[in-house]
Design a protein around this motif. Structure first.
Motif, PDB file in Angstrom:
ATOM      1  N   MET A 114       0.870  -1.056   0.082  1.00 56.73           N
ATOM      2  CA  MET A 114       0.089  -0.001   0.022  1.00 56.73           C
ATOM      3  C   MET A 114       0.887   1.271  -0.040  1.00 56.73           C
ATOM      4  SD  MET A 114      -3.111  -1.070  -0.161  1.00 56.73           S
ATOM      5  CE  MET A 114      -4.303  -0.083   0.534  1.00 56.73           C
ATOM      6  N   ARG A 115       1.931   1.285   0.764  1.00 56.31           N
ATOM      7  CA  ARG A 115       2.713   2.243   0.859  1.00 56.31           C
ATOM      8  C   ARG A 115       3.416   2.522  -0.744  1.00 56.31           C
ATOM      9  NH1 ARG A 115       6.094   0.193   4.149  1.00 56.31           N
ATOM     10  NH2 ARG A 115       4.832   0.798   5.900  1.00 56.31           N
ATOM     11  N   ALA A 116       3.931   1.499  -1.114  1.00 56.99           N
ATOM     12  CA  ALA A 116       4.381   1.641  -2.577  1.00 56.99           C
ATOM     13  C   ALA A 116       3.571   2.070  -3.634  1.00 56.99           C
ATOM     14  CB  ALA A 116       5.028   0.107  -2.982  1.00 56.99           C
ATOM     15  N   ALA A 117       1.999   1.880  -3.107  1.00 57.32           N
ATOM     16  CA  ALA A 117       1.263   2.320  -4.326  1.00 57.32           C
ATOM     17  C   ALA A 117       0.604   3.813  -3.981  1.00 57.32           C
ATOM     18  CB  ALA A 117      -0.126   1.564  -4.247  1.00 57.32           C
ATOM     19  N   GLY A 118       1.201   4.119  -2.656  1.00 58.02           N
ATOM     20  CA  GLY A 118       0.689   5.787  -2.470  1.00 58.02           C
ATOM     21  C   GLY A 118      -0.660   5.664  -1.461  1.00 58.02           C
ATOM     22  N   GLN A 119      -0.828   4.331  -1.072  1.00 64.93           N
ATOM     23  CA  GLN A 119      -2.135   4.369  -0.159  1.00 64.93           C
ATOM     24  C   GLN A 119      -1.756   3.884   1.393  1.00 64.93           C
ATOM     25  OE1 GLN A 119      -5.108   5.227  -1.430  1.00 64.93           O
ATOM     26  NE2 GLN A 119      -4.106   5.897  -3.192  1.00 64.93           N
ATOM     27  N   GLU A 120      -0.870   4.603   1.766  1.00 65.56           N
ATOM     28  CA  GLU A 120      -0.359   4.136   3.108  1.00 65.56           C
ATOM     29  C   GLU A 120      -1.384   3.861   4.203  1.00 65.56           C
ATOM     30  OE1 GLU A 120       3.209   5.203   6.291  1.00 65.56           O
ATOM     31  OE2 GLU A 120       3.373   5.943   4.183  1.00 65.56           O
ATOM     32  N   GLU A 121      -2.160   4.982   4.227  1.00 62.71           N
ATOM     33  CA  GLU A 121      -3.313   5.083   5.114  1.00 62.71           C
ATOM     34  C   GLU A 121      -4.477   4.058   4.829  1.00 62.71           C
ATOM     35  OE1 GLU A 121      -4.300   7.481   1.734  1.00 62.71           O
ATOM     36  OE2 GLU A 121      -2.582   7.650   3.140  1.00 62.71           O
ATOM     37  N   ALA A 122      -4.352   3.322   3.977  1.00 62.43           N
ATOM     38  CA  ALA A 122      -5.599   2.445   3.730  1.00 62.43           C
ATOM     39  C   ALA A 122      -5.080   1.079   3.982  1.00 62.43           C
ATOM     40  CB  ALA A 122      -5.814   2.523   2.275  1.00 62.43           C
ATOM     41  N   ALA A 123      -3.938   0.731   4.487  1.00 67.64           N
ATOM     42  CA  ALA A 123      -3.415  -0.598   4.842  1.00 67.64           C
ATOM     43  C   ALA A 123      -4.266  -1.138   5.812  1.00 67.64           C
ATOM     44  CB  ALA A 123      -2.061  -0.456   5.177  1.00 67.64           C
ATOM     45  N   PRO A 124      -4.684  -2.462   5.644  1.00 66.58           N
ATOM     46  CA  PRO A 124      -5.482  -3.154   6.697  1.00 66.58           C
ATOM     47  C   PRO A 124      -4.754  -3.471   7.788  1.00 66.58           C
ATOM     48  CG  PRO A 124      -5.305  -4.454   4.680  1.00 66.58           C
ATOM     49  CD  PRO A 124      -4.450  -3.203   4.510  1.00 66.58           C
TER      50      PRO A 124
END
Length: 119
Positions: free
Chosen positions: A45-55
């Motif tokens: 998710m961090r690599a996809a720029g979506q760090e805050e959405a990680a389960p």
């Protein structure tokens, strides 16, 4: 209520020890897999720029719980088809009893299945 602790024979004790060891190892392996899945998802998710959405780990624990529930009931964990409703009922009832007994949950467990059918 009295509880009895039967004295095990050496052979029974050996079997119990083997099962307890396997249970501890399984539990450790499941926890490690949950931690690894959580870390991998967070990294991805961090690599996809979506760090805050990680389960969170609890999300993956819920996935494992659901799949194991299906396995215990004999249902397909991908489609939820099949399965034994009596086993499903008793698994849920067991969870209710654990929540009430160990965590003082304000819940009345389902009645035993045999009693319900006779009414």
């Amino acid at each position: 209520m009295t509880q009895s602790n039967p004295v095990l024979t050496p052979a029974e004790r050996k079997i119990a020890d083997i099962i307890q060891r396997a249970d501890r190892e399984l539990s450790a392996a499941v926890l490690l897999a949950l931690e690894e899945a959580t870390k991998q998802a967070a990294d991805d998710m961090r690599a996809a720029g979506q760090e805050e959405a990680a389960p969170a780990l609890q999300y993956f624990a819920a996935v494992v719980h659901q799949r194991m529930y299906c396995l215990m009931c004999g249902a397909d964990p991908d489609t939820f088809e099949g399965g034994d409703p009596d086993i499903a009922y008793n698994v849920i009832r067991n969870c209710q009893n654990i929540a009430k007994h160990y965590w003082s949950a304000d819940i009345e467990p389902y009645p035993p299945r045999e009693i319900e059918r006779k009414q």
